[in-house]
Design an enzyme around this catalytic site. Structure first.
Site, PDB file in Angstrom:
ATOM      1  N   ASN A 202      16.741 -33.651   0.878  1.00 54.89           N
ATOM      2  CA  ASN A 202      15.626 -34.494   0.425  1.00 54.89           C
ATOM      3  C   ASN A 202      14.345 -33.785   0.863  1.00 54.89           C
ATOM      4  O   ASN A 202      13.992 -33.797   2.031  1.00 54.89           O
ATOM      5  CB  ASN A 202      15.735 -35.878   1.074  1.00 54.89           C
ATOM      6  CG  ASN A 202      14.527 -36.750   0.762  1.00 54.89           C
ATOM      7  OD1 ASN A 202      13.692 -36.386  -0.063  1.00 54.89           O
ATOM      8  ND2 ASN A 202      14.427 -37.885   1.430  1.00 54.89           N
TER       9      ASN A 202
ATOM     10  N   LYS B 100      11.354 -34.505   0.208  1.00 53.85           N
ATOM     11  CA  LYS B 100      10.207 -35.409   0.398  1.00 53.85           C
ATOM     12  C   LYS B 100       8.966 -34.820  -0.286  1.00 53.85           C
ATOM     13  O   LYS B 100       9.105 -34.186  -1.339  1.00 53.85           O
ATOM     14  CB  LYS B 100      10.019 -35.682   1.891  1.00 53.85           C
ATOM     15  CG  LYS B 100      11.326 -36.161   2.551  1.00 53.85           C
ATOM     16  CD  LYS B 100      11.171 -36.664   3.944  1.00 53.85           C
ATOM     17  CE  LYS B 100      12.539 -37.119   4.474  1.00 53.85           C
ATOM     18  NZ  LYS B 100      12.493 -37.703   5.792  1.00 53.85           N
TER      19      LYS B 100
ATOM     20  N   HIS C 228      14.968 -45.099  -0.067  1.00 56.68           N
ATOM     21  CA  HIS C 228      14.764 -44.363   1.190  1.00 56.68           C
ATOM     22  C   HIS C 228      13.875 -45.185   2.134  1.00 56.68           C
ATOM     23  O   HIS C 228      12.967 -45.898   1.671  1.00 56.68           O
ATOM     24  CB  HIS C 228      14.111 -43.007   0.888  1.00 56.68           C
ATOM     25  CG  HIS C 228      14.117 -42.108   2.082  1.00 56.68           C
ATOM     26  ND1 HIS C 228      13.163 -42.200   3.066  1.00 56.68           N
ATOM     27  CD2 HIS C 228      14.981 -41.135   2.471  1.00 56.68           C
ATOM     28  CE1 HIS C 228      13.435 -41.306   4.010  1.00 56.68           C
ATOM     29  NE2 HIS C 228      14.526 -40.655   3.669  1.00 56.68           N
TER      30      HIS C 228
ATOM     31  N   GLU D 230      11.442 -44.409   3.871  1.00 53.85           N
ATOM     32  CA  GLU D 230       9.997 -44.158   3.727  1.00 53.85           C
ATOM     33  C   GLU D 230       9.429 -44.947   2.554  1.00 53.85           C
ATOM     34  O   GLU D 230       8.284 -45.397   2.601  1.00 53.85           O
ATOM     35  CB  GLU D 230       9.745 -42.648   3.582  1.00 53.85           C
ATOM     36  CG  GLU D 230       9.914 -41.944   4.921  1.00 53.85           C
ATOM     37  CD  GLU D 230      10.450 -40.531   4.847  1.00 53.85           C
ATOM     38  OE1 GLU D 230      10.393 -39.907   3.772  1.00 53.85           O
ATOM     39  OE2 GLU D 230      10.928 -40.051   5.890  1.00 53.85           O
TER      40      GLU D 230
ATOM     41  N   GLU E 262      21.003 -43.906   7.000  1.00 60.11           N
ATOM     42  CA  GLU E 262      19.951 -43.182   7.704  1.00 60.11           C
ATOM     43  C   GLU E 262      19.285 -44.109   8.722  1.00 60.11           C
ATOM     44  O   GLU E 262      18.404 -44.901   8.354  1.00 60.11           O
ATOM     45  CB  GLU E 262      18.894 -42.685   6.718  1.00 60.11           C
ATOM     46  CG  GLU E 262      19.430 -41.738   5.671  1.00 60.11           C
ATOM     47  CD  GLU E 262      18.349 -40.818   5.115  1.00 60.11           C
ATOM     48  OE1 GLU E 262      18.525 -39.607   5.203  1.00 60.11           O
ATOM     49  OE2 GLU E 262      17.325 -41.314   4.633  1.00 60.11           O
TER      50      GLU E 262
ATOM     51  N   GLY F 171      13.371 -37.541  11.194  1.00 62.08           N
ATOM     52  CA  GLY F 171      12.216 -36.706  11.539  1.00 62.08           C
ATOM     53  C   GLY F 171      11.840 -36.747  13.011  1.00 62.08           C
ATOM     54  O   GLY F 171      10.788 -36.251  13.405  1.00 62.08           O
TER      55      GLY F 171
ATOM     56  N   SER G 144      17.759 -36.224  11.222  1.00 60.42           N
ATOM     57  CA  SER G 144      17.758 -35.052  12.108  1.00 60.42           C
ATOM     58  C   SER G 144      19.060 -34.252  12.056  1.00 60.42           C
ATOM     59  O   SER G 144      19.521 -33.737  13.077  1.00 60.42           O
ATOM     60  CB  SER G 144      17.428 -35.463  13.549  1.00 60.42           C
ATOM     61  OG  SER G 144      16.129 -36.030  13.612  1.00 60.42           O
TER      62      SER G 144
END
Ligand code: 13P
Length: 256
Positions: A9, A11, A95, A97, A167, A173, A213
């Site tokens: 991904n 992003k 996702h 985010e 996730e 991250g 991660s």
């Protein structure tokens, strides 16, 4: 046996030029891999360029979001038919985010999944708890609600076409990976839930990726877990050497 799937991904990273350079390297480095499904998910405007390079290769292409209407007055959105014609075969939906910054809800995730399936795009549906939810022992309740509401109204046959990505938001991250045991525990919970919502056959065939991660050094331990069927990789998918190593470290790990 479920074939492991490693997806990058990207992003909001990479210009079309940078995207083409990266996939050209990946195509060369990963051309002999057959026992892992490989996917890259660039930003929308890079799909066509990436497709030019990856056509006929063993690397599939995914988008990072999809709107639920096919066309119309929806400024700034992109639809499943357009993604398909730009080379996408997969699409990431829900996702964290998007949930955190763009108001995504389980209800809109559900609409996006249905639109993707209608146009034969493979949804990669993301679920995961935030740190405070884990600390308050709410992880399973959060995951159950996300799965039940996001997957509402789907048939077992539709579910079998899809991929789920677990996730944990606190691991994205941050460099803080869930331990293999922590991840496996939730993956097993999701598989048991799929059995309850659908049936045993469906639960056993759906692939559940881990994301958060993932790096070359922790890949084999995570992939060695019974219910972890691949990874959704953020930061480490932006460089050819780390993404290549993650794919290669997945090869041969799965024997279930
Ligand atoms: P990182 O691998 O950078 O933690 O990101 C994970 C992720 O969000 C993939 O969708």
């Amino acid at each position: 046996m479920r074939k492991p799937i490693i997806a990058g991904n990207w992003k909001l990273n990479k210009t079309p030029q940078e995207a083409m350079e990266l996939v050209a390297l990946l195509k060369r480095e990963l051309s002999t891999v057959t026992d892992v499904e490989i996917v890259v998910c660039p930003v929308f405007t890079c799909l066509r360029d990436v497709e030019d390079i990856l056509a006929e290769s063993n690397i599939g292409i995914g988008a990072q979001n999809v709107y639920w209407e096919d066309e119309g007055a929806f400024t700034g959105e992109v639809s499943a038919p357009i993604l398909k014609s730009s080379g996408a075969k997969y699409v990431i939906i829900g996702h964290s985010e998007r949930r955190q910054y763009f108001g995504e809800t389980n209800e809109t995730v559900n609409k996006r999944i249905k639109a993707a399936l209608k146009h034969q795009l493979i949804p990669i549906v993301c679920v995961g708890e935030v740190l405070s939810e884990r600390e308050e022992n709410k992880t399973f309740a959060v995951i159950e609600k996300q799965c039940k509401e996001s997957l509402a109204g789907l048939t077992a046959e539709e579910m079998k076409l899809m991929i789920i990505a677990y996730e944990p938001v606190w691991a994205i991250g941050t460099g803080k990976t869930a331990t293999p045991d922590q991840a496996q525990e939730v993956h097993k919970f999701i598989r048991d839930l799929l059995k309850k919502i659908f049936d045993e056959d469906t639960a056993q065939s759906v692939r559940i990726q881990y994301g958060g991660s993932v790096k070359p050094e922790n890949t084999a331990d995570l992939m060695g877990q019974a219910d972890i069927d691949g990874a959704l990789v953020g930061g480490a998918s932006l460089k050819a050497d780390s993404f290549t190593a993650i794919v290669k470290n997945t090869c041969g790990v799965k024997t279930n």
